[in-house]
Scaffold this motif. Sequence first.
Motif, short mmCIF file in Angstrom:
data_model
loop_
_atom_site.label_atom_id
_atom_site.label_comp_id
_atom_site.label_asym_id
_atom_site.label_seq_id
_atom_site.Cartn_x
_atom_site.Cartn_y
_atom_site.Cartn_z
N LEU A 94 0.84 -1.20 0.00
CA LEU A 94 0.00 0.00 0.00
C LEU A 94 0.87 1.25 0.00
O LEU A 94 1.92 1.28 0.65
CB LEU A 94 -0.88 0.02 1.27
CG LEU A 94 -1.68 -1.25 1.57
CD1 LEU A 94 -2.25 -1.19 2.99
CD2 LEU A 94 -2.80 -1.43 0.57
N ARG A 99 5.08 6.86 2.72
CA ARG A 99 5.07 5.58 3.42
C ARG A 99 4.80 4.48 2.43
O ARG A 99 4.04 4.69 1.47
CB ARG A 99 3.91 5.53 4.41
CG ARG A 99 4.27 6.10 5.71
CD ARG A 99 3.15 6.07 6.68
NE ARG A 99 3.73 6.58 7.91
CZ ARG A 99 3.55 6.06 9.10
NH1 ARG A 99 2.74 5.04 9.26
NH2 ARG A 99 4.14 6.56 10.15
N THR A 158 3.63 0.30 2.83
CA THR A 158 3.28 -0.72 3.81
C THR A 158 3.02 -2.05 3.12
O THR A 158 2.34 -2.08 2.10
CB THR A 158 2.01 -0.30 4.57
OG1 THR A 158 2.30 0.85 5.36
CG2 THR A 158 1.50 -1.41 5.49
N VAL A 217 1.19 -5.49 4.01
CA VAL A 217 0.38 -6.25 4.97
C VAL A 217 0.02 -7.59 4.35
O VAL A 217 -0.12 -7.70 3.14
CB VAL A 217 -0.92 -5.51 5.38
CG1 VAL A 217 -0.64 -4.36 6.31
CG2 VAL A 217 -1.70 -5.04 4.17
N ASN A 274 2.61 -6.47 9.35
CA ASN A 274 2.59 -5.14 8.75
C ASN A 274 4.02 -4.64 8.81
O ASN A 274 4.59 -4.49 9.88
CB ASN A 274 1.65 -4.24 9.57
CG ASN A 274 1.68 -2.78 9.13
OD1 ASN A 274 2.67 -2.31 8.56
ND2 ASN A 274 0.61 -2.05 9.44
N THR A 326 6.15 -1.48 7.53
CA THR A 326 5.96 -0.14 6.97
C THR A 326 7.28 0.60 6.89
O THR A 326 8.03 0.66 7.87
CB THR A 326 4.97 0.66 7.86
OG1 THR A 326 3.68 0.04 7.77
CG2 THR A 326 4.84 2.11 7.40
N ILE A 358 8.96 0.09 10.37
CA ILE A 358 8.16 -0.32 11.52
C ILE A 358 7.65 -1.73 11.24
O ILE A 358 6.97 -1.95 10.24
CB ILE A 358 6.97 0.64 11.74
CG1 ILE A 358 7.48 2.08 11.91
CG2 ILE A 358 6.14 0.21 12.95
CD1 ILE A 358 6.36 3.14 11.85
#
Length: 247
Positions: free
Chosen positions: A90, A119, A121, A123, A144, A146, A184
């Motif tokens: 994403l 960003r 991400t 998932v 997740n 990120t 993250i």
Amino acid sequence: MLTFSAKCLLIGLLCASLKAEFPNDPKPCNYGDSECIKKLFNYLVQEKKEGDSSINLLPIDPLIPEDIYITQGGDGPVQLNLTFSNSQILGLSKAVAKEVIGFGKDLATKHEVIFKMPRVTLVGNYAISGKILIFPVQGEGTCNVTMVDPEFRISFKGIPEEKDGNTFMKLTNFRLHPETKRVIYQFDNLFNGDKVLGDTVNKFVNENWKEVFDELRVPFDKSFGAVFKHIIDEVFNKYPYAKYFNE
Ligand SMILES: *[C@@H]1O[C@H](CO)[C@@H](O)[C@H](O)[C@H]1NC(C)=O
Ligand SMILES: *[C@@H]1O[C@H](CO)[C@@H](O)[C@H](O)[C@H]1NC(C)=O
């Protein structure tokens, strides 16, 4: 930030020709015109994020990759097998092309694009086993991952391929070189859901994100590079190279 329509006013001709002439005549830019090509890439990633069959552009936000396998062997500080399945990437539609090199008349050169975005991400489901620095790590579940403020430097070399008297560009030496301000990580259900071990490992990889990221650069480039290469390959498969540019 300018809105897209404000940008269109500034670069009126480009947008007009894109709107009017894609897909029949995708020739908005001159060969090697990096300013124009940057705007074209921005238009495509931002406005065509759901894909555009007229130029074989696959959906890029969300981007649904095939299963991704990351393997880091050897005797370094990170040794693991990591699989991402049923995943979605994403955030790519917020990417902005900062630099473009190549895309000149001679396709058999190095081409490079640097994209920045706020960003990105991933998932989906993961399965991991191995060792990260001091920790043995094992588990499967949802995750997740990120990247904050990442920059993706994408480069490849073109090789000409003749088909029915036309020259198409094939991609070789594809590289995806990421830089990021932070990663993250959230891996749910590590160690079959053992909360203490799972929280410890999540905390550890987040505190040491930079070391983990540096250790996984090479397999990351290989695995995610293949995902991006496929997208660009598909676009240049659609028409002969010359069809994408003005003289
Ligand atoms: C990764 O998988 C391969 C093939 O199944 C195996 O030989 C290797 O030991 C695994 N590595 C780790 C770190 O688990
Ligand atoms: C993934 O994690 C980031 C950072 O913690 C968070 O901002 C984002 O909302 C999460 N995305 C999803 C789809 O869970």
